[in-house]
Design a protein around this motif. Structure first.
Motif, PDB file in Angstrom:
ATOM      1  N   VAL A   1       0.803  -1.147   0.012  1.00 32.12           N
ATOM      2  CA  VAL A   1       0.159  -0.090   0.081  1.00 32.12           C
ATOM      3  C   VAL A   1       0.844   1.316  -0.069  1.00 32.12           C
ATOM      4  CG1 VAL A   1      -1.758   1.299   1.330  1.00 32.12           C
ATOM      5  CG2 VAL A   1      -2.036  -1.462   1.138  1.00 32.12           C
ATOM      6  N   ALA A   2       2.134   1.137   0.697  1.00 31.64           N
ATOM      7  CA  ALA A   2       2.943   2.302   0.764  1.00 31.64           C
ATOM      8  C   ALA A   2       3.574   2.427  -0.803  1.00 31.64           C
ATOM      9  CB  ALA A   2       3.814   2.162   1.786  1.00 31.64           C
ATOM     10  N   HIS A   3       3.582   1.688  -1.682  1.00 36.46           N
ATOM     11  CA  HIS A   3       4.127   1.719  -2.692  1.00 36.46           C
ATOM     12  C   HIS A   3       3.777   2.963  -3.753  1.00 36.46           C
ATOM     13  CE1 HIS A   3       5.518   0.831  -6.995  1.00 36.46           C
ATOM     14  NE2 HIS A   3       6.364  -0.310  -6.470  1.00 36.46           N
ATOM     15  N   THR A   4       4.648   3.639  -4.328  1.00 33.99           N
ATOM     16  CA  THR A   4       4.524   4.848  -5.177  1.00 33.99           C
ATOM     17  C   THR A   4       3.034   4.605  -6.211  1.00 33.99           C
ATOM     18  OG1 THR A   4       6.635   5.321  -5.250  1.00 33.99           O
ATOM     19  CG2 THR A   4       4.960   6.600  -6.871  1.00 33.99           C
ATOM     20  N   CYS A   5       2.929   3.482  -6.387  1.00 36.68           N
ATOM     21  CA  CYS A   5       1.788   3.077  -7.483  1.00 36.68           C
ATOM     22  C   CYS A   5       0.466   3.133  -6.719  1.00 36.68           C
ATOM     23  CB  CYS A   5       1.886   1.743  -8.164  1.00 36.68           C
ATOM     24  SG  CYS A   5       0.709   1.268  -9.235  1.00 36.68           S
ATOM     25  N   CYS A   6       0.514   2.633  -5.491  1.00 32.61           N
ATOM     26  CA  CYS A   6      -0.796   2.718  -4.742  1.00 32.61           C
ATOM     27  C   CYS A   6      -0.933   4.151  -4.105  1.00 32.61           C
ATOM     28  CB  CYS A   6      -0.722   1.850  -3.563  1.00 32.61           C
ATOM     29  SG  CYS A   6      -0.562   0.036  -4.194  1.00 32.61           S
ATOM     30  N   GLN A   7       0.175   4.998  -3.710  1.00 34.92           N
ATOM     31  CA  GLN A   7       0.032   6.360  -3.426  1.00 34.92           C
ATOM     32  C   GLN A   7      -0.386   7.200  -3.971  1.00 34.92           C
ATOM     33  OE1 GLN A   7       0.206   6.943   0.024  1.00 34.92           O
ATOM     34  NE2 GLN A   7       0.090   4.751   0.334  1.00 34.92           N
ATOM     35  N   THR A   8       0.085   7.178  -5.781  1.00 34.29           N
ATOM     36  CA  THR A   8      -0.349   8.155  -6.721  1.00 34.29           C
ATOM     37  C   THR A   8      -1.877   8.093  -6.975  1.00 34.29           C
ATOM     38  OG1 THR A   8       0.836   6.594  -8.464  1.00 34.29           O
ATOM     39  CG2 THR A   8       2.056   8.652  -7.487  1.00 34.29           C
ATOM     40  N   LEU A   9      -2.194   6.604  -6.868  1.00 35.95           N
ATOM     41  CA  LEU A   9      -3.705   6.325  -7.330  1.00 35.95           C
ATOM     42  C   LEU A   9      -4.819   7.262  -6.826  1.00 35.95           C
ATOM     43  CD1 LEU A   9      -5.154   4.603  -9.161  1.00 35.95           C
ATOM     44  CD2 LEU A   9      -5.414   3.016  -7.293  1.00 35.95           C
ATOM     45  N   PRO A  10      -4.682   7.537  -5.532  1.00 34.81           N
ATOM     46  CA  PRO A  10      -5.891   8.495  -4.980  1.00 34.81           C
ATOM     47  C   PRO A  10      -5.646   9.724  -5.581  1.00 34.81           C
ATOM     48  CG  PRO A  10      -5.092   7.177  -3.086  1.00 34.81           C
ATOM     49  CD  PRO A  10      -4.084   6.861  -4.447  1.00 34.81           C
ATOM     50  N   THR A  11      -4.396  10.231  -5.765  1.00 39.99           N
ATOM     51  CA  THR A  11      -4.389  11.507  -6.026  1.00 39.99           C
ATOM     52  C   THR A  11      -4.539  11.581  -7.787  1.00 39.99           C
ATOM     53  OG1 THR A  11      -2.297  11.577  -4.657  1.00 39.99           O
ATOM     54  CG2 THR A  11      -2.495  13.351  -6.666  1.00 39.99           C
ATOM     55  N   GLU A  12      -4.227  10.561  -8.528  1.00 37.25           N
ATOM     56  CA  GLU A  12      -4.782  10.692  -9.927  1.00 37.25           C
ATOM     57  C   GLU A  12      -6.322  10.680  -9.891  1.00 37.25           C
ATOM     58  OE1 GLU A  12      -2.853  10.325 -12.689  1.00 37.25           O
ATOM     59  OE2 GLU A  12      -1.012  10.702 -11.482  1.00 37.25           O
ATOM     60  N   ILE A  13      -6.909   9.922  -9.029  1.00 35.37           N
ATOM     61  CA  ILE A  13      -8.509  10.038  -9.124  1.00 35.37           C
ATOM     62  C   ILE A  13      -9.064  11.242  -8.522  1.00 35.37           C
ATOM     63  CG2 ILE A  13     -10.401   8.929  -7.902  1.00 35.37           C
ATOM     64  CD1 ILE A  13      -8.759   6.219  -7.839  1.00 35.37           C
ATOM     65  N   TRP A  14      -8.379  11.865  -7.573  1.00 39.55           N
ATOM     66  CA  TRP A  14      -9.012  13.114  -7.089  1.00 39.55           C
ATOM     67  C   TRP A  14      -8.844  14.099  -8.178  1.00 39.55           C
ATOM     68  CZ3 TRP A  14     -11.682  15.181  -3.186  1.00 39.55           C
ATOM     69  CH2 TRP A  14     -11.541  16.494  -2.807  1.00 39.55           C
ATOM     70  N   MET A  15      -7.555  14.279  -8.598  1.00 44.69           N
ATOM     71  CA  MET A  15      -7.268  15.189  -9.604  1.00 44.69           C
ATOM     72  C   MET A  15      -7.939  15.211 -10.622  1.00 44.69           C
ATOM     73  SD  MET A  15      -5.217  17.310  -7.881  1.00 44.69           S
ATOM     74  CE  MET A  15      -4.797  18.507  -9.240  1.00 44.69           C
ATOM     75  N   GLY A  16      -8.168  13.815 -11.354  1.00 45.29           N
ATOM     76  CA  GLY A  16      -9.075  13.665 -12.465  1.00 45.29           C
ATOM     77  C   GLY A  16     -10.677  14.144 -12.156  1.00 45.29           C
ATOM     78  N   ALA A  17     -10.939  13.830 -10.955  1.00 44.36           N
ATOM     79  CA  ALA A  17     -12.456  14.535 -10.459  1.00 44.36           C
ATOM     80  C   ALA A  17     -12.360  15.920 -10.621  1.00 44.36           C
ATOM     81  CB  ALA A  17     -12.816  13.833  -9.364  1.00 44.36           C
ATOM     82  N   MET A  18     -11.374  16.352 -10.236  1.00 43.44           N
ATOM     83  CA  MET A  18     -11.278  18.047 -10.128  1.00 43.44           C
ATOM     84  C   MET A  18     -11.291  18.544 -11.437  1.00 43.44           C
ATOM     85  SD  MET A  18      -8.848  18.656  -6.778  1.00 43.44           S
ATOM     86  CE  MET A  18      -8.977  20.627  -7.211  1.00 43.44           C
ATOM     87  N   LYS A  19     -10.684  17.799 -12.550  1.00 39.15           N
ATOM     88  CA  LYS A  19     -10.383  18.317 -13.691  1.00 39.15           C
ATOM     89  C   LYS A  19     -11.823  18.130 -14.655  1.00 39.15           C
ATOM     90  CE  LYS A  19      -5.718  17.296 -14.427  1.00 39.15           C
ATOM     91  NZ  LYS A  19      -4.743  16.247 -15.020  1.00 39.15           N
ATOM     92  N   LEU A  20     -12.593  17.261 -14.338  1.00 37.81           N
ATOM     93  CA  LEU A  20     -13.913  16.896 -14.943  1.00 37.81           C
ATOM     94  C   LEU A  20     -14.919  18.113 -14.436  1.00 37.81           C
ATOM     95  CD1 LEU A  20     -14.398  12.992 -14.622  1.00 37.81           C
ATOM     96  CD2 LEU A  20     -13.690  14.715 -16.757  1.00 37.81           C
ATOM     97  N   ASP A  21     -14.776  18.389 -12.915  1.00 30.92           N
ATOM     98  CA  ASP A  21     -15.678  19.391 -12.367  1.00 30.92           C
ATOM     99  C   ASP A  21     -15.210  20.973 -12.838  1.00 30.92           C
ATOM    100  OD1 ASP A  21     -16.817  17.453 -10.817  1.00 30.92           O
ATOM    101  OD2 ASP A  21     -15.846  17.984  -9.057  1.00 30.92           O
ATOM    102  N   GLU A  22     -14.039  21.079 -13.064  1.00 34.33           N
ATOM    103  CA  GLU A  22     -13.407  22.321 -13.593  1.00 34.33           C
ATOM    104  C   GLU A  22     -14.039  22.346 -15.104  1.00 34.33           C
ATOM    105  OE1 GLU A  22      -9.172  23.716 -15.141  1.00 34.33           O
ATOM    106  OE2 GLU A  22      -9.498  23.528 -13.240  1.00 34.33           O
ATOM    107  N   TRP A  23     -13.948  21.159 -15.990  1.00 37.55           N
ATOM    108  CA  TRP A  23     -14.258  21.280 -17.315  1.00 37.55           C
ATOM    109  C   TRP A  23     -15.918  21.566 -17.512  1.00 37.55           C
ATOM    110  CZ3 TRP A  23     -17.755  18.400 -20.321  1.00 37.55           C
ATOM    111  CH2 TRP A  23     -17.512  18.630 -21.803  1.00 37.55           C
ATOM    112  N   ALA A  24     -16.567  20.937 -16.425  1.00 30.67           N
ATOM    113  CA  ALA A  24     -18.068  21.117 -16.517  1.00 30.67           C
ATOM    114  C   ALA A  24     -18.196  22.576 -16.079  1.00 30.67           C
ATOM    115  CB  ALA A  24     -18.609  20.310 -15.494  1.00 30.67           C
TER     116      ALA A  24
END
Length: 83
Positions: free
Chosen positions: A53-76
């Motif tokens: 869970v501490a691996h970079t792959c696991c740690q960047t995943l929530p950030t990617e999801i969060w930032m992706g959701a924010m980008k979609l909201d910004e676009w909308a």
């Protein structure tokens, strides 16, 4: 024996992440039918595999999801003003 499997899982995650970061993150969130439709990340959390869970792959995943959701909201929001 358990520590051997934990080590293999971590090594596999690391190899996948070094080869293709996006695909590795997709694999972490893929629903596994034979494992109660859980994903690899949820199984790692359930087994308390802290190194996994501490691996970079696991740690960047929530950030990617969060930032992706924010980008979609910004676009909308921007689209609303495009008349």
């Amino acid at each position: 024996m358990i520590s051997e499997f934990l080590s293999i899982a971590l090594g596999l995650l690391d190899e996948c992440y070094q080869t293709n970061e996006d695909l590795a993150q997709q694999l972490l969130t893929y629903n596994l039918e034979n494992w109660g439709d859980q994903c690899g990340l949820s199984l790692a959390v359930a087994t308390r595999h802290e190194e996994f869970v501490a691996h970079t792959c696991c740690q960047t995943l929530p950030t990617e999801i969060w930032m992706g959701a924010m980008k979609l909201d910004e676009w909308a929001t921007l689209k609303e003003f495009d008349l």
